[in-house]
Design a protein around this motif. Structure first.
Motif, PDB file in Angstrom:
ATOM      1  N   VAL A  33       0.843  -1.201   0.000  1.00  0.00           N
ATOM      2  CA  VAL A  33       0.000   0.000   0.000  1.00  0.00           C
ATOM      3  C   VAL A  33       0.877   1.251   0.000  1.00  0.00           C
ATOM      4  N   LEU A  34       1.892   1.288   0.871  1.00  0.00           N
ATOM      5  CA  LEU A  34       2.753   2.471   0.947  1.00  0.00           C
ATOM      6  C   LEU A  34       3.509   2.707  -0.363  1.00  0.00           C
ATOM      7  N   LEU A  35       4.031   1.647  -0.970  1.00  0.00           N
ATOM      8  CA  LEU A  35       4.723   1.802  -2.245  1.00  0.00           C
ATOM      9  C   LEU A  35       3.749   2.264  -3.325  1.00  0.00           C
ATOM     10  N   ASN A  36       2.540   1.745  -3.310  1.00  0.00           N
ATOM     11  CA  ASN A  36       1.571   2.107  -4.335  1.00  0.00           C
ATOM     12  C   ASN A  36       1.060   3.529  -4.172  1.00  0.00           C
ATOM     13  N   LEU A  37       1.040   4.039  -2.948  1.00  0.00           N
ATOM     14  CA  LEU A  37       0.707   5.444  -2.754  1.00  0.00           C
ATOM     15  C   LEU A  37       1.787   6.324  -3.389  1.00  0.00           C
ATOM     16  N   HIS A  38       3.043   5.889  -3.291  1.00  0.00           N
ATOM     17  CA  HIS A  38       4.129   6.588  -4.001  1.00  0.00           C
ATOM     18  C   HIS A  38       3.907   6.483  -5.516  1.00  0.00           C
ATOM     19  N   ASN A  39       3.603   5.267  -5.996  1.00  0.00           N
ATOM     20  CA  ASN A  39       3.392   5.070  -7.438  1.00  0.00           C
ATOM     21  C   ASN A  39       2.232   5.910  -7.957  1.00  0.00           C
ATOM     22  N   ALA A  40       1.238   6.151  -7.116  1.00  0.00           N
ATOM     23  CA  ALA A  40       0.088   6.962  -7.513  1.00  0.00           C
ATOM     24  C   ALA A  40       0.396   8.456  -7.428  1.00  0.00           C
ATOM     25  N   GLY A  41       1.577   8.821  -6.938  1.00  0.00           N
ATOM     26  CA  GLY A  41       1.993  10.212  -6.921  1.00  0.00           C
ATOM     27  C   GLY A  41       1.699  10.966  -5.634  1.00  0.00           C
ATOM     28  N   PHE A  42       1.341  10.276  -4.559  1.00  0.00           N
ATOM     29  CA  PHE A  42       1.025  10.958  -3.308  1.00  0.00           C
ATOM     30  C   PHE A  42       2.268  11.502  -2.604  1.00  0.00           C
ATOM     31  N   TYR A  43       3.408  10.876  -2.785  1.00  0.00           N
ATOM     32  CA  TYR A  43       4.658  11.358  -2.206  1.00  0.00           C
ATOM     33  C   TYR A  43       5.824  10.721  -2.948  1.00  0.00           C
ATOM     34  N   ASP A  44       7.003  11.319  -2.762  1.00  0.00           N
ATOM     35  CA  ASP A  44       8.213  10.819  -3.419  1.00  0.00           C
ATOM     36  C   ASP A  44       8.695   9.534  -2.761  1.00  0.00           C
ATOM     37  N   LEU A  45       9.521   8.795  -3.482  1.00  0.00           N
ATOM     38  CA  LEU A  45      10.188   7.633  -2.911  1.00  0.00           C
ATOM     39  C   LEU A  45      11.100   8.133  -1.801  1.00  0.00           C
ATOM     40  N   ASN A  46      10.965   7.572  -0.601  1.00  0.00           N
ATOM     41  CA  ASN A  46      11.725   8.075   0.533  1.00  0.00           C
ATOM     42  C   ASN A  46      12.129   6.943   1.468  1.00  0.00           C
ATOM     43  N   SER A  47      12.796   7.311   2.556  1.00  0.00           N
ATOM     44  CA  SER A  47      13.315   6.309   3.489  1.00  0.00           C
ATOM     45  C   SER A  47      12.200   5.499   4.151  1.00  0.00           C
ATOM     46  N   TYR A  79       9.646  -4.660   7.189  1.00  0.00           N
ATOM     47  CA  TYR A  79       8.343  -5.315   7.332  1.00  0.00           C
ATOM     48  C   TYR A  79       7.990  -6.125   6.090  1.00  0.00           C
ATOM     49  N   GLY A  80       8.122  -5.516   4.940  1.00  0.00           N
ATOM     50  CA  GLY A  80       7.850  -6.258   3.715  1.00  0.00           C
ATOM     51  C   GLY A  80       8.841  -7.388   3.494  1.00  0.00           C
ATOM     52  N   GLY A  81      10.101  -7.139   3.842  1.00  0.00           N
ATOM     53  CA  GLY A  81      11.143  -8.143   3.623  1.00  0.00           C
ATOM     54  C   GLY A  81      11.346  -9.063   4.808  1.00  0.00           C
ATOM     55  N   ALA A  82      11.881  -8.533   5.894  1.00  0.00           N
ATOM     56  CA  ALA A  82      12.276  -9.363   7.035  1.00  0.00           C
ATOM     57  C   ALA A  82      11.098 -10.083   7.687  1.00  0.00           C
ATOM     58  N   ALA A  83       9.985  -9.384   7.876  1.00  0.00           N
ATOM     59  CA  ALA A  83       8.841 -10.024   8.528  1.00  0.00           C
ATOM     60  C   ALA A  83       8.309 -11.190   7.695  1.00  0.00           C
ATOM     61  N   GLN A  84       8.296 -11.035   6.375  1.00  0.00           N
ATOM     62  CA  GLN A  84       7.837 -12.133   5.525  1.00  0.00           C
ATOM     63  C   GLN A  84       8.811 -13.295   5.528  1.00  0.00           C
ATOM     64  N   SER A 117      15.148  -7.365  -2.746  1.00  0.00           N
ATOM     65  CA  SER A 117      15.744  -7.108  -4.056  1.00  0.00           C
ATOM     66  C   SER A 117      15.304  -5.761  -4.614  1.00  0.00           C
ATOM     67  N   LEU A 118      14.055  -5.379  -4.400  1.00  0.00           N
ATOM     68  CA  LEU A 118      13.570  -4.093  -4.892  1.00  0.00           C
ATOM     69  C   LEU A 118      14.303  -2.941  -4.198  1.00  0.00           C
ATOM     70  N   VAL A 119      14.432  -3.018  -2.879  1.00  0.00           N
ATOM     71  CA  VAL A 119      15.166  -1.979  -2.146  1.00  0.00           C
ATOM     72  C   VAL A 119      16.629  -1.958  -2.595  1.00  0.00           C
ATOM     73  N   THR A 120      17.214  -3.131  -2.805  1.00  0.00           N
ATOM     74  CA  THR A 120      18.607  -3.201  -3.249  1.00  0.00           C
ATOM     75  C   THR A 120      18.776  -2.550  -4.618  1.00  0.00           C
ATOM     76  N   LEU A 121      17.833  -2.774  -5.526  1.00  0.00           N
ATOM     77  CA  LEU A 121      17.880  -2.118  -6.845  1.00  0.00           C
ATOM     78  C   LEU A 121      17.929  -0.599  -6.707  1.00  0.00           C
ATOM     79  N   ILE A 122      17.135  -0.073  -5.799  1.00  0.00           N
ATOM     80  CA  ILE A 122      17.049   1.376  -5.614  1.00  0.00           C
ATOM     81  C   ILE A 122      18.305   1.911  -4.917  1.00  0.00           C
ATOM     82  N   VAL A 123      18.694   1.261  -3.822  1.00  0.00           N
ATOM     83  CA  VAL A 123      19.813   1.755  -3.015  1.00  0.00           C
ATOM     84  C   VAL A 123      21.142   1.643  -3.753  1.00  0.00           C
TER      85      VAL A 123
END
Length: 179
Positions: free
Chosen positions: A28-42, A51-56, A84-90
């Protein structure tokens, strides 16, 4: 000879809610960014790692211990998706690698769409809630891939609604749900 067999009963809780919420909330948080609600951030990157990675991944290991192959595969795979997605970005932000272009991201997302489609097929003998989750997630991955391939800024115009639908279906699953 008299042999005795000792059975150990698994008394651990159901890890599925942790894994489903980890994926759903981060999505949901990533998709709110994709929808333009805020920039990609920390905040998004931290959710992707923690949470998305370690908790799963924790949920996937717990499901493995319970002998649940489908949930193990789903939670470990999608946990590693977030890593992997975070690694691509970072990596690109740190200058350790060139940023992925739209076609590369389209291929990345299409492969996750293909994997998710296979997981969807695995739900056909299970419950309808799993079919809704994996079906909508398959559509989401392919829409995102098409959006990147065609260089659309926020995916296709219908993808934010599909993303939210996919995340909402995961959030609505009962706590006791096991794949």
């Amino acid at each position: 000879m008299n042999e005795s067999v000792t059975q150990i009963k698994d008394m651990t809780g159901n890890p599925a809610p942790l894994g489903l919420l980890g994926f759903g909330m981060t999505t949901v948080l990533l998709n709110l960014h994709n929808a333009g609600f805020y920039d990609l951030n920390s905040m998004i990157l931290a959710m992707g790692i923690c949470y998305g990675g370690a908790a799963q991944i924790v949920a996937g290991i717990m499901e493995w211990r319970k002998g649940n192959t489908f949930a193990t595969t789903a939670f470990l795979s999608y946990g590693l998706f977030w890593f992997s997605l975070v690694t691509l970005i970072v990596m690109a932000k740190l200058g350790w690698a060139a940023p992925s272009n739209d076609r590369a991201m389209a291929a990345y997302l299409a492969m996750w769409g293909l994997f998710t489609a296979v997981m969807f097929i695995g739900t056909l003998r299970l419950h309808v809630a799993g079919q809704v989750v994996f079906g909508s997630l398959t559509i989401l991955f392919f829409l995102l891939a098409i959006g990147d391939y065609t260089n659309a800024s926020a995916g296709l115009n219908i993808s934010p609604a599909t993303k939210e639908s996919s995340a909402a279906s995961r959030r609505s699953m009962p706590d006791s749900l096991r794949y």
